[in-house]
Design an enzyme around this catalytic site. Structure first.
Site, mmCIF file in Angstrom:
data_model
loop_
_atom_site.group_PDB
_atom_site.id
_atom_site.type_symbol
_atom_site.label_atom_id
_atom_site.label_comp_id
_atom_site.label_asym_id
_atom_site.label_seq_id
_atom_site.Cartn_x
_atom_site.Cartn_y
_atom_site.Cartn_z
ATOM 1 N N ASP A 139 0.777 -1.305 -0.133
ATOM 2 C CA ASP A 139 -0.127 -0.029 -0.042
ATOM 3 C C ASP A 139 0.913 1.228 -0.063
ATOM 4 O O ASP A 139 0.470 2.450 -0.625
ATOM 5 C CB ASP A 139 -0.933 0.035 1.275
ATOM 6 C CG ASP A 139 -2.059 -1.049 0.845
ATOM 7 O OD1 ASP A 139 -1.691 -2.005 1.967
ATOM 8 O OD2 ASP A 139 -2.789 -1.259 0.145
ATOM 9 N N TYR A 141 -10.132 -0.614 1.998
ATOM 10 C CA TYR A 141 -9.343 -1.108 3.359
ATOM 11 C C TYR A 141 -8.888 0.230 4.208
ATOM 12 O O TYR A 141 -8.624 1.324 3.444
ATOM 13 C CB TYR A 141 -8.126 -2.097 3.150
ATOM 14 C CG TYR A 141 -8.318 -2.931 4.508
ATOM 15 C CD1 TYR A 141 -9.080 -3.797 4.530
ATOM 16 C CD2 TYR A 141 -7.067 -3.026 5.153
ATOM 17 C CE1 TYR A 141 -9.239 -4.910 5.923
ATOM 18 C CE2 TYR A 141 -7.083 -3.712 6.328
ATOM 19 C CZ TYR A 141 -8.088 -4.701 6.637
ATOM 20 O OH TYR A 141 -7.977 -5.505 7.683
#
Lengths: 706, 706
Positions: free
Chosen positions: B350, B434
């Site tokens: 990420d 998320y």
């Protein structure tokens, strides 16, 4: 164990009447009664009266010393029946109330200990069993005070102290400690005294900063000095003591050591700059308390409290569904790692040797918790049989624990966010120098956490200034804080999904799939696949944490299936993979701590099996009457009435920073639902908004505060 | 890496003037400047202008797409000199300000990416290097929007969607995802799109509850559809897809699936009974903020923020003593465990694939934290080279964290108790479905904690209703949430005791002494002894957590000794012993995550080595330019300028309870002083009193409230 049953004698009619009147008297803190309510003051008085009458009938000359009088919890079979019958709010016949007690009777023949069970409902002694000589009763508060007083008045001990040539005005202080055993057949019961001195006239001056190099041992049966042990005063392997120095140099003085105070009033300066932070609950708390029954945010439970475990949780339910029948801290041990005599005996079992309830702090509003606090108090028996009120031994309050869940839609920028409110049930115990803070925390996501905080003052021993040691850290000049372990044992009696139905414990590991780059796509050709390996525990036994396998232990109800996932409903324990007992498996210290060599134990439920180290831990010698003997039965525990036990803790290699009072060392274990619900149980928690939370902007912009 | 250097051209004089004017413009949020202040809007504009001019001179036709423009931190040697010179509050010459940038230039020949370093002080391009074809630039926000728009307008994709026979009014939603590689030489740069649909007109309707069984792949260079991948729609080993079903049964419909909303307004009901809990700081916070410099309770630090790591901490000191030079979350990977194509490519990084700073939430007062909040905002570049203000990307506030330390004198009943106040620096990032919450917490006992919370919405994939899978959990009918890991890499650049002096990392295990019951007393005749085994790390390398040995890693300053303990001053990291990478060591996924197979890494400091997975993680193929290549140098790291890295995380086997939004899964790692101070650094924290805390009594007695 070789208990000797004695026959319960008739009790005088007037005593029975007095007892009955006492039982029917109003209870001060409860508005509704529950079979697990701790004994009230009146119930304690009634049990004391029954026992006194019983002893008087047998031996009018015997002097009674009460160790404890506590609720004898109903057999689980009866309790479950009762609880199920009251599930819909209907009433059912109250269960009989019983008290368990431990007393000593001192006669000209000596001291004997007896276990009593008395019925408060029928005002009768149900059983009275003598305690075997190898089982040593725990210490109690009155005994500790008496032992110190007797020691400090002992002329032989005074002569030893005189040789230390302590500074003018020094006052010797002696803490009773539980005693480890050297062999498996050690009698009599003894109390070693850890000695220190203080020169300040302030009674709260920190004597642990100035330990003395001797451990006198008291015989509590006679309250006479049994012996004086001299401790090593060099670091490393040397076992030389001040006594051996005295042989070379008459009256070698114990050097004047430096004070190191913790009490705020005695410190040189207190830091500034800390502005107030108040927790304001203007509408009061979100919980409701009815006697010992608590309800909050879909949770319901009953709060228990006894002399030994202190705080216990019972009949724990979420949204009307059973989760746990009973949760408690069962036992703990603190073995020290300095191998030199007499330090090798330093191994406390704070719950069994003294009792968490006995040692519970009476909590102070605004000091021990913030916000709106409900306190539970408890009544205990004194050695004389009087009732001692302990105020505020458990606090109940809410805490904000940060964000509960959040999602921001990156397309719209809209955030859905909740905060996690937590219900805390906290107990703090002081065991001489040391403190433990135990807090059960229930949250809105249906998780149950047990937080342990270790704080207080390190157990210190004397060492010559300038010496260092491989067995600990010098925390003050001339003060060695030995390395040690804290090993806790938690008992979890589950009722996953439905009280009375069978449960099963499953060990689950996350394991890579076999890699075969030449294989067909349905296998693992890219090497990234993993699966969950499930090992149900069929017979009572043990297991260990394995974080490198992401090992968790699930308690499932094999009779109930989650309609979404198709799996059995359950709760998981993420075990804390802490270091286990370092003592050698053949040592007495290892044998005493029956729970301390594996992280996980599963037993079949049996009434009375509450203490994983056995009923008597003080000066115990490892007679295997705790959890090892229970798992040895090889009972079926699959889809059965089982108990899960978790051993965890910390190896505490001391730091200079841990003195004079150790900053809390905090550890948490968690029980979390797994496929127990059909969605996140926290999804319906209201949104976190500025309108509700009323935060204050110091700088920056306010965003889209609602 | 094979960077191609290009020559910096002359820049037109009027551009230089404009840039200089921009730099001298007042900065809106800073009151004093620091070499580590993030780039201001004006500085970003200046860098953009320099780069635009540079490109125009080379190729006036090229279209520029800005990926990032960020502070190029000064070389450590210069920074240390600067920091030491300002220690006593004196001023010294400001360090040159530089900006690092990544851009693409699109011409008729295609797209090429370039790394720039520009000097804002001298208004010049310092370097411009073309990025190798195998290095794939990260995704950015504008690109993700553009990819979705292009996909949903693609007629070929529309034909595929039509065959699914979605319900009337269904809207397809497509999230850009980073792409894993199958081989080590994969080009071109691609964007797989995870597809879902929603039927609600509410734009915040939870499309993750209704995934589609296909992953279209976009080519961002052309913004054209590259291919459509069909995903397995059965559980277990079956790789059958809806496309293969269509071959048997024309237009086999994708069943209508059930909505499962998280947005409060769309939920059926919200729970009640939660009363307000407000944190009131009537005198304001205890911290002071000056630009990006923060001071609080003896702590001082500088807050950094950049597009990639987001929040960083610099020059962290306690009571005037250096502790850490730089603390950051360096990298992370999220590999999924379903081995079936195309799921085997699901492995996000990420931070490197998108950027924590890029994904940072703009925090809302009262929603994301309680109490008195200071926010830091940041300026980012848009793809067009404009400046985008991101408000409130970091919040700074205080929290009460329960009891800090306590001791009760059992003789007097007097308790000394303090609460633990904590300073929190928090950042929340949203990466499509998320969320991660990262919080650095500094406390009054001189501990530094990094708390990670995983929340948000599980990455879901389509499965036929009624199917179950060994690779994950059914969280909604027809929705599989695959099991996966979250593996974080934290970078700790220490300055233990004195910035500029050497440090050493020591691995410490607690090990039992040899047991010999026949041996002399000076050994271990009772079997209880243990000692601490110390293994200093001499060369750059790695190590692993070992909780069964109570393993800790100490960073000591071997040049400084604690006067009380006689040992070197230090800080310890208690490593989180979480499961490491489950992918096979020969897999591409394993090779990409260079930091994920050991818990601890120690490297010799080198400028620019910040990202343990390498500079380019998107679609990376494991070319070993991250931490593995740095430790391979076998540098000396004993009493040297070293960096300690910790890999930790969680294996997340999904639960029904994790849907539709996962309750926070929280983990904490801690850095704690060991013999760094001469006593507990928290001992001078003022007492916890009712007068200060103003708690409210719900019932019970007040104790001895002061």
């Amino acid at each position: 164990m070789a208990p000797i049953a004695t026959t319960a004698p008739d009790i005088a009619t007037d005593t029975i009447q007095a007892v009955k009147a006492a039982i029917s008297a109003p209870k001060p803190t409860s508005t509704s009664s529950h079979p697990l309510d701790p004994l009230s003051a009146e119930e304690i008085k009634a049990a004391v009266s029954l026992i006194q009458t019983h002893v008087e009938d047998i031996d009018p000359e015997a002097k009674i010393w009460f160790k404890h009088v506590t609720l004898h919890e109903p057999p689980k079979a009866e309790l479950v029946k009762y609880l199920l019958a009251t599930r819909d709010g209907s009433t059912t016949a109250a269960l009989p109330r019983e008290a368990a007690a431990l007393i000593s009777r001192t006669t000209s023949a000596g001291v004997k200990f007896y276990e009593y069970i008395t019925s408060l409902t029928s005002s009768s002694v149900i059983s009275c069993e003598v305690v075997a000589d190898l089982d040593h009763a725990p210490l109690d508060a009155d005994e500790m005070v008496a032992a110190e007083e007797a020691l400090l008045n002992d002329p032989e001990f005074a002569k030893v102290v005189e040789k230390l040539r302590l500074p003018e005005g020094a006052v010797v202080v002696a803490d009773s400690w539980p005693y480890g055993c050297d062999t498996v057949d050690e009698v009599p019961r003894l109390i070693p005294m850890m000695t220190y001195y203080r020169t300040s006239s302030d009674l709260d001056s920190n004597h642990y900063a100035t330990p003395l190099p001797l451990i006198p041992v008291m015989n509590p049966a006679t309250m006479k000095l049994h012996s004086v042990e001299y401790t090593p005063i060099y670091g490393g392997e040397s076992t030389e003591t001040i006594e051996s120095l005295w042989a070379k140099e008459e009256n070698f003085p114990w050097e004047k050591h430096e004070a190191h105070e913790y009490k705020h009033e005695l410190q040189a300066s207190i830091r500034g700059g800390l502005e107030p932070l108040e927790v304001v609950q203007k509408n009061g708390p979100s919980f409701k308390v009815d006697g010992h029954k608590v309800s909050w945010q879909k949770w319901e439970l009953v709060v228990g409290f006894n002399y030994r475990e202190g705080l216990t949780l019972h009949d724990v339910r979420y949204d009307g569904r059973d989760v746990f029948h009973r949760l408690s801290i069962s036992d703990m041990t603190v073995p020290y790692g300095d191998p030199r005599t007499p330090y090798h005996r330093k191994q406390a079992f704070d719950l069994g040797d003294v009792g968490a309830g006995v040692c519970a702090n009476q909590l102070d509003l605004g000091c021990d918790c913030l916000g709106s606090i409900h306190y539970f108090s408890a009544d205990m028996v004194t050695s004389k049989g009087d009732v001692k009120r302990m105020n505020n031994v458990v606090c109940l309050h809410e805490q904000d624990e940060g964000i509960g869940w959040k999602h921001t839609n990156f397309r719209t920028g809209n955030a859905s966010v909740t905060r996690s409110r937590v219900l805390v049930l906290q107990m703090i115990i002081t065991v001489a120098n040391y403190e433990y803070i135990f807090a059960w925390k229930l949250d809105q996501a249906a998780n149950i956490h047990l937080e342990t905080r270790a704080t207080g003052i390190l157990s210190t021993v004397a060492i010559l200034p300038g010496e260092i040691s491989p067995y600990g850290t010098i925390v003050n000049p001339g003060v060695l804080a030995p390395n040690h372990q804290h090993i806790f044992s938690v008992r979890m009696d589950p009722a996953i999904g439905a009280l009375g139905e069978g449960n099963t414990v499953i060990q689950e590991d996350s394991v890579p799939m076999a890699y075969d780059p030449k294989n067909t796509p349905k296998n693992n050709p890219w090497g990234v696949g993993y699966t969950v390996e499930k090992t149900p525990m069929e017979l009572s036994g043990f297991a260990d944490a394995a974080p490198h396998k992401n090992r968790v232990f699930k308690i499932v109800n094999p009779n109930r299936t989650n309609p979404i996932s198709g799996r059995n409903i359950g709760y998981k324990l993420v075990p804390q993979p802490s270091q286990l007992m370092l003592s050698h498996p053949e040592s007495v210290g290892f044998a005493r701590a029956e729970f301390a060599d594996h992280h996980i134990w599963v037993t079949k439920y049996k009434d009375g099996e509450l203490f994983s180290g056995g009923q008597y831990t003080n000066q115990s010698s490892g007679n295997a009457r705790g959890i090892k003997s229970w798992v040895a039965r090889q009972d079926n525990v699959a889809n059965d009435d089982l108990v899960l036990w978790h051993t965890f803790g910390l190896t505490h290699n001391t730091r200079v920073e841990d003195f004079p009072v150790m900053p809390c060392e905090t550890h948490t274990i968690s029980l979390k639902p797994v496929d127990f619900f059909t969605a996140s149980p926290a999804i319906d928690v209201p949104p976190s908004t500025q309108a509700f939370n009323k935060s204050t902007l110091v700088n920056g912009s306010c965003g889209s505060c609602r």
